[in-house]
Design an enzyme around this catalytic site. Structure first.
Site, PDB file in Angstrom:
ATOM      1  N   HIS A  19       0.869  -1.185   0.000  1.00  0.00           N
ATOM      2  CA  HIS A  19       0.000   0.000   0.000  1.00  0.00           C
ATOM      3  C   HIS A  19       0.907   1.237   0.000  1.00  0.00           C
ATOM      4  CE1 HIS A  19      -2.835   2.877   1.882  1.00  0.00           C
ATOM      5  NE2 HIS A  19      -3.810   2.031   1.626  1.00  0.00           N
ATOM      6  N   ASP A  23       3.196  -4.201   8.093  1.00  0.00           N
ATOM      7  CA  ASP A  23       2.005  -3.378   7.931  1.00  0.00           C
ATOM      8  C   ASP A  23       0.821  -4.287   8.283  1.00  0.00           C
ATOM      9  OD1 ASP A  23      -0.358  -2.387   6.914  1.00  0.00           O
ATOM     10  OD2 ASP A  23       0.495  -1.673   5.046  1.00  0.00           O
ATOM     11  N   GLN A  79      -4.366  -4.790   7.445  1.00  0.00           N
ATOM     12  CA  GLN A  79      -5.355  -5.811   7.077  1.00  0.00           C
ATOM     13  C   GLN A  79      -5.200  -7.074   7.912  1.00  0.00           C
ATOM     14  OE1 GLN A  79      -7.787  -5.195   4.948  1.00  0.00           O
ATOM     15  NE2 GLN A  79      -7.005  -3.289   4.101  1.00  0.00           N
ATOM     16  N   LYS A 117     -10.151  -0.544  10.947  1.00  0.00           N
ATOM     17  CA  LYS A 117     -10.407  -1.723  10.118  1.00  0.00           C
ATOM     18  C   LYS A 117     -10.756  -2.941  10.959  1.00  0.00           C
ATOM     19  CE  LYS A 117      -7.169  -0.243   6.510  1.00  0.00           C
ATOM     20  NZ  LYS A 117      -8.007   0.289   5.442  1.00  0.00           N
ATOM     21  N   CYS A 125      -4.741   2.418  -3.471  1.00  0.00           N
ATOM     22  CA  CYS A 125      -3.483   2.967  -2.923  1.00  0.00           C
ATOM     23  C   CYS A 125      -2.325   2.020  -3.198  1.00  0.00           C
ATOM     24  CB  CYS A 125      -3.588   3.249  -1.423  1.00  0.00           C
ATOM     25  SG  CYS A 125      -4.848   4.435  -1.009  1.00  0.00           S
TER      26      CYS A 125
HETATM   27  N1  PLP Z   1      -1.809  -0.610   4.622  1.00  0.00           N
HETATM   28  C1  PLP Z   1      -2.785  -1.352   4.096  1.00  0.00           C
HETATM   29  C2  PLP Z   1      -2.458  -2.734   3.582  1.00  0.00           C
HETATM   30  C3  PLP Z   1      -4.084  -0.853   4.040  1.00  0.00           C
HETATM   31  O1  PLP Z   1      -5.059  -1.605   3.509  1.00  0.00           O
HETATM   32  C4  PLP Z   1      -4.348   0.447   4.543  1.00  0.00           C
HETATM   33  C5  PLP Z   1      -5.692   1.049   4.452  1.00  0.00           C
HETATM   34  O2  PLP Z   1      -6.397   0.883   3.497  1.00  0.00           O
HETATM   35  C6  PLP Z   1      -3.302   1.176   5.090  1.00  0.00           C
HETATM   36  C7  PLP Z   1      -2.053   0.615   5.117  1.00  0.00           C
HETATM   37  C8  PLP Z   1      -3.520   2.535   5.686  1.00  0.00           C
HETATM   38  O3  PLP Z   1      -3.989   2.381   6.997  1.00  0.00           O
HETATM   39  P1  PLP Z   1      -4.562   3.586   7.846  1.00  0.00           P
HETATM   40  O4  PLP Z   1      -5.870   3.939   7.250  1.00  0.00           O
HETATM   41  O5  PLP Z   1      -4.706   3.035   9.245  1.00  0.00           O
HETATM   42  O6  PLP Z   1      -3.583   4.686   7.814  1.00  0.00           O
END
Ligand code: PLP
Length: 417
Positions: free
Chosen positions: A131, A208, A211, A234, A373
């Site tokens: 992402h 990260d 998810q 989430k 993204c």
């Molecule tokens: N990383 C992944 C894999 C995501 O799906 C997302 C959100 O869609 C993010 C990072 C960003 O997370 P946050 O909204 O908590 O900043």
């Protein structure tokens, strides 16, 4: 919460759904079918109630006063930290830094750890399925330090090209940052194996967890990860809740991320010393109510049992993939539901995903369309965008059927257009 526990083993989805007021609403005169939980999940009334109760009964700034409300707010905020620590298997609540979620957490690690350890010629290893949140902070860091960012490729089936790991993860790699679960492909990388490989190369592993944490039981000690991000929004929690798990000795070595009130120990005109971890990383008034709401979300998920959450998602993912394939969709990412998540990206009948999502919305079905993204990943997949249906604890097989019916409507519409 006892009520949730009663039906946890079977994950009684109808009773779970009754806890989510928004699932009773209609969109364009049709019952809402919410298949966009990978973007953000809906909130049960237990979480909403925790926010209301906080603001109605305990609202005050945390760590600021000795008055009753101040102490209650502080206890609730720190209680939430202990809950999140336990939820991810952290040995100590001090390993949890609160903030707005994954984006802020990765920026924190890039600034407070990356700037300290990286020099020209060093490398940060990512993968091709990250992402932008797990790309841009490292790009900025590379610009500032002269380090290089590399990307471990993915295979045709959406899994990581692990055979190439040895040539990408070298003595030059100081940080390996990888998604725990792809928001586009659903891929779940073998994190323990990646942690072992990173450590053998002398790098730290950043995961990260945006998810991952909402969907699987996670234990940072078993996985041996150095940093793990958590996006509260989430996993049933309020927006701007969540934070960062960090190995304590690393957090202790790191410089602060932001400066301001409450992250200090002593301040003079020309210098200052820092508070202990985790407060060294928590400048200014924090997201107190949100983290208290997240604690209620953790209670809710904990009562269901994360194994049951995973089992439910695997079942619904299997059903959704079968029906999507039957309907003629092309699915991106692993096809075996036992090794992937319930975020299913697909391409349907050459209808642009944005058009598809607009037609589906008219049918009451909420999905996500776009690059998610992950623009570089879209280029690897050879598409400008994908449609994505993503599932969570409150989704039913009937909703999968509603998705397929809505796809048929779109197909008819675009065939005659
Ligand atoms: N990383 C992944 C894999 C995501 O799906 C997302 C959100 O869609 C993010 C990072 C960003 O997370 P946050 O909204 O908590 O900043």
């Amino acid at each position: 919460m006892a009520r949730v526990a009663e039906h946890a083993a079977a994950l009684d989805v109808e009773r779970i759904r009754a806890d989510f007021p928004i699932l009773r609403r209609e969109v364009h005169g049709r019952p809402l079918v919410y298949l966009n939980s990978a973007a953000t999940t809906q909130k049960p009334r237990q979480v909403i109630q925790a926010l209301v109760e906080f603001y109605e009964q305990h609202n005050a700034n945390a760590h600021r006063g000795v008055d009753t409300l101040g102490e209650e707010a502080t206890a609730l905020f720190e209680g939430a930290r202990a809950k999140l620590a336990a939820f991810v298997g952290a040995p100590d609540p001090a390993c949890i830094v609160f903030n707005r979620g994954t984006t802020e957490s990765i920026n924190l690690v890039a600034h407070a750890y990356g700037r300290k350890v990286l020099k020209e010629g060093d490398e940060v290893l990512l993968t091709q399925m990250e992402h932008h949140s797990n790309m841009i902070p490292w790009l900025l860091l590379a610009q500032a330090t002269g380090a290089t960012v590399r990307h471990l490729p993915i295979r045709e089936d959406g899994t990581l090209e692990l055979d190439a790991l040895g040539s990408f993860l070298t003595h030059r790699t100081k940080i390996f940052s990888v998604t725990g679960m792809s928001n586009v492909l659903g891929t779940i990388p073998p994190l323990r194996r990646l942690a072992d490989a990173a450590h053998a190369a002398g790098a730290v592993l950043v995961v990260d967890g945006a998810q991952l944490v909402p969907h699987l039981p996670v234990d940072v000690v078993d996985l041996d990860v150095d940093f793990l991000t958590v996006s509260g929004h989430k996993m049933l929690g309020p927006t701007a809740s969540g934070g960062l798990y960090g190995r304590r000795e690393l957090l202790e070595q790191m410089d602060p991320f932001m400066g301001g009130g409450e992250m200090i120990r002593e301040v003079y005109w020309d210098r200052a010393t820092w508070a202990d971890v985790p407060w060294k990383f928590e400048a200014g008034t924090m997201n107190i109510a949100q983290e208290v709401g997240l604690a209620a979300a953790i209670d809710y998920l904990g009562a269901l049992g994360m194994e049951n959450v995973r089992a439910h998602e695997e079942r619904i993912t299997a059903y959704a993939m079968e029906r999507l394939l039957d309907a003629g969709a092309r699915i991106f990412g692993p096809t075996d539901p036992s090794v992937r998540s319930g975020a299913i990206s697909f391409w349907f009948k050459d209808i642009h995903p944005h058009d598809l999502a607009t037609v589906l919305d008219q049918e009451g079905v909420a999905i996500r369309a776009g690059h998610h993204c992950a623009q570089p990943l879209m280029r690897v997949l050879g598409v400008p965008a994908t449609a994505r249906a993503s599932f969570y604890i409150y989704n039913t097989p009937d909703e999968v059927d509603a998705l397929i019916d809505a796809l048929r409507v779109a197909e008819r519409l675009f065939r005659t257009a």
